[in-house]
Design an enzyme around this catalytic site. Structure first.
Site, PDB file in Angstrom:
ATOM      1  N   GLU A  34      -4.429 -12.012  -8.032  1.00  0.00           N
ATOM      2  CA  GLU A  34      -3.051 -11.895  -7.528  1.00  0.00           C
ATOM      3  C   GLU A  34      -2.720 -10.444  -7.234  1.00  0.00           C
ATOM      4  OE1 GLU A  34      -0.750 -12.410 -11.726  1.00  0.00           O
ATOM      5  OE2 GLU A  34      -2.049 -14.031 -11.120  1.00  0.00           O
TER       6      GLU A  34
ATOM      7  N   LYS B 287      -0.835  -6.778  -7.697  1.00  0.00           N
ATOM      8  CA  LYS B 287      -0.252  -5.961  -8.759  1.00  0.00           C
ATOM      9  C   LYS B 287       1.028  -5.365  -8.201  1.00  0.00           C
ATOM     10  CE  LYS B 287      -1.097  -2.710 -12.423  1.00  0.00           C
ATOM     11  NZ  LYS B 287       0.137  -1.973 -12.340  1.00  0.00           N
TER      12      LYS B 287
ATOM     13  N   ASP C 138       4.585  -3.410  -8.049  1.00  0.00           N
ATOM     14  CA  ASP C 138       4.902  -2.074  -8.524  1.00  0.00           C
ATOM     15  C   ASP C 138       6.390  -1.996  -8.835  1.00  0.00           C
ATOM     16  OD1 ASP C 138       4.223   0.417  -9.231  1.00  0.00           O
ATOM     17  OD2 ASP C 138       4.088   1.226  -7.203  1.00  0.00           O
TER      18      ASP C 138
ATOM     19  N   TYR D  71       9.051 -11.421  -9.004  1.00  0.00           N
ATOM     20  CA  TYR D  71       7.903 -12.331  -8.933  1.00  0.00           C
ATOM     21  C   TYR D  71       7.388 -12.600 -10.339  1.00  0.00           C
ATOM     22  CZ  TYR D  71       6.890 -12.473  -3.908  1.00  0.00           C
ATOM     23  OH  TYR D  71       6.922 -12.708  -2.567  1.00  0.00           O
TER      24      TYR D  71
ATOM     25  N   LYS E 205      -7.243  -1.040  -8.450  1.00  0.00           N
ATOM     26  CA  LYS E 205      -6.300  -0.241  -7.657  1.00  0.00           C
ATOM     27  C   LYS E 205      -6.756  -0.031  -6.213  1.00  0.00           C
ATOM     28  CE  LYS E 205      -3.556   1.816 -10.992  1.00  0.00           C
ATOM     29  NZ  LYS E 205      -2.357   2.603 -10.974  1.00  0.00           N
TER      30      LYS E 205
ATOM     31  N   CYS F 255      14.277  24.783  23.551  1.00  0.00           N
ATOM     32  CA  CYS F 255      13.114  23.908  23.408  1.00  0.00           C
ATOM     33  C   CYS F 255      11.838  24.750  23.238  1.00  0.00           C
ATOM     34  CB  CYS F 255      12.990  23.010  24.638  1.00  0.00           C
ATOM     35  SG  CYS F 255      11.474  22.026  24.637  1.00  0.00           S
TER      36      CYS F 255
ATOM     37  N   CYS G 282       9.647  24.039  26.653  1.00  0.00           N
ATOM     38  CA  CYS G 282      10.045  24.466  28.002  1.00  0.00           C
ATOM     39  C   CYS G 282      11.155  25.506  28.007  1.00  0.00           C
ATOM     40  CB  CYS G 282      10.463  23.260  28.833  1.00  0.00           C
ATOM     41  SG  CYS G 282      12.043  22.571  28.322  1.00  0.00           S
TER      42      CYS G 282
ATOM     43  N   CYS H 104      16.201  18.322  23.622  1.00  0.00           N
ATOM     44  CA  CYS H 104      15.912  19.296  24.671  1.00  0.00           C
ATOM     45  C   CYS H 104      16.575  18.772  25.936  1.00  0.00           C
ATOM     46  CB  CYS H 104      14.401  19.391  24.869  1.00  0.00           C
ATOM     47  SG  CYS H 104      13.927  20.043  26.474  1.00  0.00           S
TER      48      CYS H 104
ATOM     49  N   CYS I 231      10.524  19.412  31.321  1.00  0.00           N
ATOM     50  CA  CYS I 231       9.849  19.740  30.062  1.00  0.00           C
ATOM     51  C   CYS I 231       8.519  18.987  29.997  1.00  0.00           C
ATOM     52  CB  CYS I 231      10.745  19.336  28.901  1.00  0.00           C
ATOM     53  SG  CYS I 231      10.000  19.608  27.295  1.00  0.00           S
TER      54      CYS I 231
HETATM   55  S1  IVH Z   1      -0.472  -9.312 -16.153  1.00  0.00           S
HETATM   56  C1  IVH Z   1      -1.880  -9.533 -20.171  1.00  0.00           C
HETATM   57  N1  IVH Z   1      -0.128  -9.475 -13.572  1.00  0.00           N
HETATM   58  O1  IVH Z   1       1.216  -4.159 -14.541  1.00  0.00           O
HETATM   59  C2  IVH Z   1      -1.700  -8.924 -18.856  1.00  0.00           C
HETATM   60  N2  IVH Z   1       0.727  -7.555 -14.698  1.00  0.00           N
HETATM   61  O2  IVH Z   1       0.028  -2.783 -17.376  1.00  0.00           O
HETATM   62  C3  IVH Z   1      -0.310  -8.511 -18.670  1.00  0.00           C
HETATM   63  N3  IVH Z   1       1.882  -5.984 -13.231  1.00  0.00           N
HETATM   64  O3  IVH Z   1       3.696  -3.350 -16.410  1.00  0.00           O
HETATM   65  C4  IVH Z   1       0.040  -8.128 -17.318  1.00  0.00           C
HETATM   66  N4  IVH Z   1       1.590  -7.112 -11.367  1.00  0.00           N
HETATM   67  O4  IVH Z   1       4.348  -5.388 -15.138  1.00  0.00           O
HETATM   68  C5  IVH Z   1       0.080  -8.738 -14.676  1.00  0.00           C
HETATM   69  N5  IVH Z   1       0.110  -9.755 -11.284  1.00  0.00           N
HETATM   70  C6  IVH Z   1       0.323  -9.040 -12.391  1.00  0.00           C
HETATM   71  C7  IVH Z   1       1.017  -7.812 -12.366  1.00  0.00           C
HETATM   72  C8  IVH Z   1       1.186  -7.093 -13.543  1.00  0.00           C
HETATM   73  C9  IVH Z   1       2.104  -6.019 -11.916  1.00  0.00           C
HETATM   74  C10 IVH Z   1       2.304  -4.875 -14.100  1.00  0.00           C
HETATM   75  C11 IVH Z   1       2.979  -5.341 -15.354  1.00  0.00           C
HETATM   76  C12 IVH Z   1       2.667  -4.269 -16.353  1.00  0.00           C
HETATM   77  C13 IVH Z   1       1.468  -3.617 -15.792  1.00  0.00           C
HETATM   78  C14 IVH Z   1       0.328  -3.898 -16.692  1.00  0.00           C
END
Ligand code: IVH
Length: 696
Positions: free
Chosen positions: A122, A124, A126, A248, A339, A433, A436, A451, A457
């Site tokens: 899935e 990650k 932010d 989410y 990452k 400008c 020109c 300009c 120009c």
């Molecule tokens: S699972 C046991 N799934 O990443 C695992 N975390 O250090 C617990 N985060 O602050 C986290 N997307 O908020 C999981 N799809 C995702 C995530 C996710 C973002 C964040 C989470 C936490 C950090 C984990």
């Protein structure tokens, strides 16, 4: 031990503590995460080499932020864990994780016959991790992660997030009676269900918020993540409610009175059934290669996602295997975050130059010490306009945070003012400008400087040629930036008609121009001569006349002469042409040199079918449509062409006048707006069947 080493550790600890406070407590970080990680890793390495340096209060011993005193503490029944990060941003990161999981499960190397492991993959997100506690289907509490054991009660603020359901949808009865139902259990709803997920801010919501904040003279948000974190930890829920947040779900905390599915993917599906938002960007992947493919696929989609992610997360899919693998300190062995290259980095501004665009707009551009960010080396970043420079207070010599996401132009996000050198230089817009020498003006109520040189120009001339030749205008293939630059600089092109006077011989004299490419370009120019009035109007590059307006003018006025001779009032009769646009068109054709350009282009052989004002035909005549998001098979241009061929008008903003919106995946604020206004929303197949309808 070396005194210098111990002093360095001391400095690092102080710096990290400073940045921790900015990040976790004030939600106002100064440096990009990558820079923080670098400091953190340096300290970790020093401490590993010299264990006597690892003081108990070292920031390396602490995970996450301290809970603020101002919110009531919440003890998590099930600890909110952190997640291990795979920093190898290449595909090998996925393979490393798979190898580790197989080793820990005693499955042997991949070459063996042992079956591959199944994973849930899935995004990650932010933002800020949140635990939602539902009792008998009702949201009773929302808490931050805090230090993992104890978080903050932010229920009031989380209640204001529209994505977070205040009540769950009961699941169909099946299997419900297997738990330990209490008297209070509504059928299909667990006694306790803690849902974990991320509160985040969409990029368009972030931009819109900041735009409004600037107008209102209020403080702007640093970035979407801190926008989200800062809003949730606002003590005043009324302020939090004004911040546009989203949510989410990605996991569970405490659960009572519900039989868990066998897999994580099953859990996510169940969360959807309970009415919780779960991202569609998720997959079940068998083996490490499939994880790597997911990582690559999301990397490609990342720039067009409406929100920031900094990586993807892989989890062992089977909950039984997860339990078997367990945890190390505060990180599960069965999950990893993989990452992507950071999108923000630190660098210094070596100079600020000014670029001149097609309409004469002056854009200040920061020349930067080269820095690797978002997967490429960046040397320039846009500063947008003078007010933007004032607001961010950028000086030549400053250390700045820059950001590059996908293919968007890199921009300066903020300045680290405490690193400003004594000889830093402030910037002001030139009065003439830089290309020109014509006067520079800033019109009433506008942020941009311009300009006044027009096509005198050369910078504006280059942009005008590129605009004229682009695919949706005259569609001249093979006329790129470099070539236009040469053509204008060498004096071969002074006005647009000069383009059609280029011969193969003249072209082939240019640097890097092979005879074959010269022939191709001449052929392509020849082909472009047969066009439509709408394309031609657009190609002229009149200010405020975009593609849709150009087509409207063509359709409603029918001929070039009628457009050129129309009064402001007549022009304003054309649908969607307001006073500003009408005045701009009128002024353009009031200039003899612009009329001359049109005449000369016609004399070069450019032609289109003139006629009486045309009534378009097709099943969608008179309908206004907006496209948003990514459609499964059609490109944006293809969808637009199909719609226009059916008589529809395609515009970019959703309003009450919009008849319907065609939305694909990751549709953003336009979709939300359409929903709010109750406008019909179609997907690609809905669009296709609409197009197939015969005229009434
Ligand atoms: S699972 C046991 N799934 O990443 C695992 N975390 O250090 C617990 N985060 O602050 C986290 N997307 O908020 C999981 N799809 C995702 C995530 C996710 C973002 C964040 C989470 C936490 C950090 C984990």
């Amino acid at each position: 031990m070396d005194a210098a080493v111990s002093a360095r550790a001391e400095v690092l600890r102080a710096q990290i503590a400073h940045h921790d406070r900015l990040y976790y407590e004030l939600d106002a970080p100064e440096i990009p995460d990558a820079e923080y990680d670098r400091l953190f890793r340096e300290l970790q390495a020093l401490e590993a080499e010299h264990p006597e340096l690892a003081t108990p209060d070292s920031p390396t011993r602490r995970v996450g932020g301290r809970p603020l005193d101002s919110f009531a503490p919440v003890r998590h029944v099930v600890a909110m864990l952190s997640i291990r990060t795979e920093t190898d941003t290449e595909a090998s990161g996925a393979l490393n994780f798979d190898a580790r999981v197989r080793r820990e499960l005693g499955l042997g190397a991949l070459a063996d016959d042992a079956p591959p492991v199944e994973y849930a993959a899935e995004l990650k997100f932010d933002g800020l991790a949140i635990n939602l506690r539902y009792e008998h289907g009702v949201l009773v509490q929302a808490a931050t992660r805090g230090d993992g054991e104890t978080g903050e009660d932010v229920t009031q603020n989380v209640r204001t997030i529209r994505d977070v359901p205040l009540r769950l949808t009961p699941l169909p009865a099946k299997g419900q009676d297997r738990g330990q139902p209490s008297l209070f259990d509504a059928p299909g709803l667990p006694e306790v269900l803690e849902v974990r997920g991320e509160v985040y801010m969409r990029r368009d919501d972030f931009d819109a918020y900041n735009e409004r904040a600037i107008t209102a003279g209020e403080k702007t948000l640093v970035n979407p993540r801190n926008g989200a974190a800062g809003s949730i930890r606002q003590l005043d829920p009324a302020i939090a409610a004004k911040r546009p947040l989203s949510f989410y779900a990605y996991g569970l905390g405490e659960v009572r009175g519900w039989d868990l599915p066998a897999t994580h993917a099953g859990v996510l599906d169940a969360l959807v059934a309970f009415g919780l938002p779960v991202s569609e960007h998720r997959a079940v992947c068998t083996g490490g290669e499939a994880l790597a493919a997911f990582h690559a696929r999301i990397a490609e989609a990342r720039p067009s996602l409406p929100f920031d992610i900094d990586g993807v997360v892989y989890k062992v899919n089977s909950l039984a295997l997860q339990a078997k693998m367990g945890f190390v300190t505060r990180e599960p062995r069965w999950a990893v975050a993989h990452k992507y290259p950071a999108q923000e980095a630190l660098t210094t501004v070596q100079d600020i130059e000014v670029q001149v665009g097609r309409t004469g707009k002056l854009t200040p551009v920061a020349r930067l010490a080269p820095v690797f960010v978002g997967g490429v080396t960046v040397t320039n970043a846009t500063l947008h306009n003078e007010s933007e420079i004032r607001r961010k207070d950028v000086h030549v010599g400053d250390t700045v945070v820059i950001r590059r996401a996908g293919d968007v132009i890199p921009e300066v996000v903020s300045v680290l003012s405490d690193r400003r050198p004594a000889d830093a230089r402030a910037f002001s817009m030139p009065s003439h400008c830089p290309v020109c020498g014509s006067d520079v003006v800033r019109e009433e109520g506008e942020v941009d400087h311009r300009c006044t040189g027009g096509l005198y120009c050369s910078a504006q001339r280059k942009q005008a040629v590129l605009h004229f030749a682009q695919r949706r205008a005259m569609d001249v293939e093979g006329l790129g930036d470099r070539l236009v630059e040469q053509l204008v600089d060498s004096g071969l092109i002074r006005t647009l008609p000069d383009l059609y006077r280029l011969g193969v011989l003249k072209l082939a004299e240019l640097d890097r121009m092979a005879e074959k490419s010269a022939e191709n370009l001449v052929a392509s120019l020849e082909k472009s001569k047969r066009t439509t009035l709408g394309r031609f109007m657009f190609a002229l590059g009149i200010r405020h006349v975009g593609e849709a307006t150009a087509k409207d003018l063509a359709r409603h006025l029918g001929s070039m002469d009628r457009i050129m001779d129309a009064s402001v009032e007549e022009l304003a009769q054309v649908p969607d042409v307001g006073p500003v646009v009408a005045a701009s068109i009128h002024t353009f054709f009031a200039q003899p040199h612009n009329r001359e350009v049109v005449e000369q282009l016609r004399a070069c052989g450019i032609e289109w079918e003139e006629g009486e004002a045309q009534v378009a035909s097709g099943p969608l005549v008179g309908r206004t449509v907006v496209l948003t998001g990514t459609l499964p098979t059609l490109s944006r241009d293809q969808a637009k062409d199909l719609l226009e061929a059916a008589g529809a008008k395609v515009t970019s903003a959703v309003s009450k006048k919009t008849d319907f919106v065609v939305a694909g995946t990751d549709a953003g604020s336009k979709l939300t707006k359409a929903q709010e206004l109750g406008i019909n929303i179609l997907d690609e197949s809905g669009l296709m069947s609409m197009l197939e309808k015969k005229e009434p």
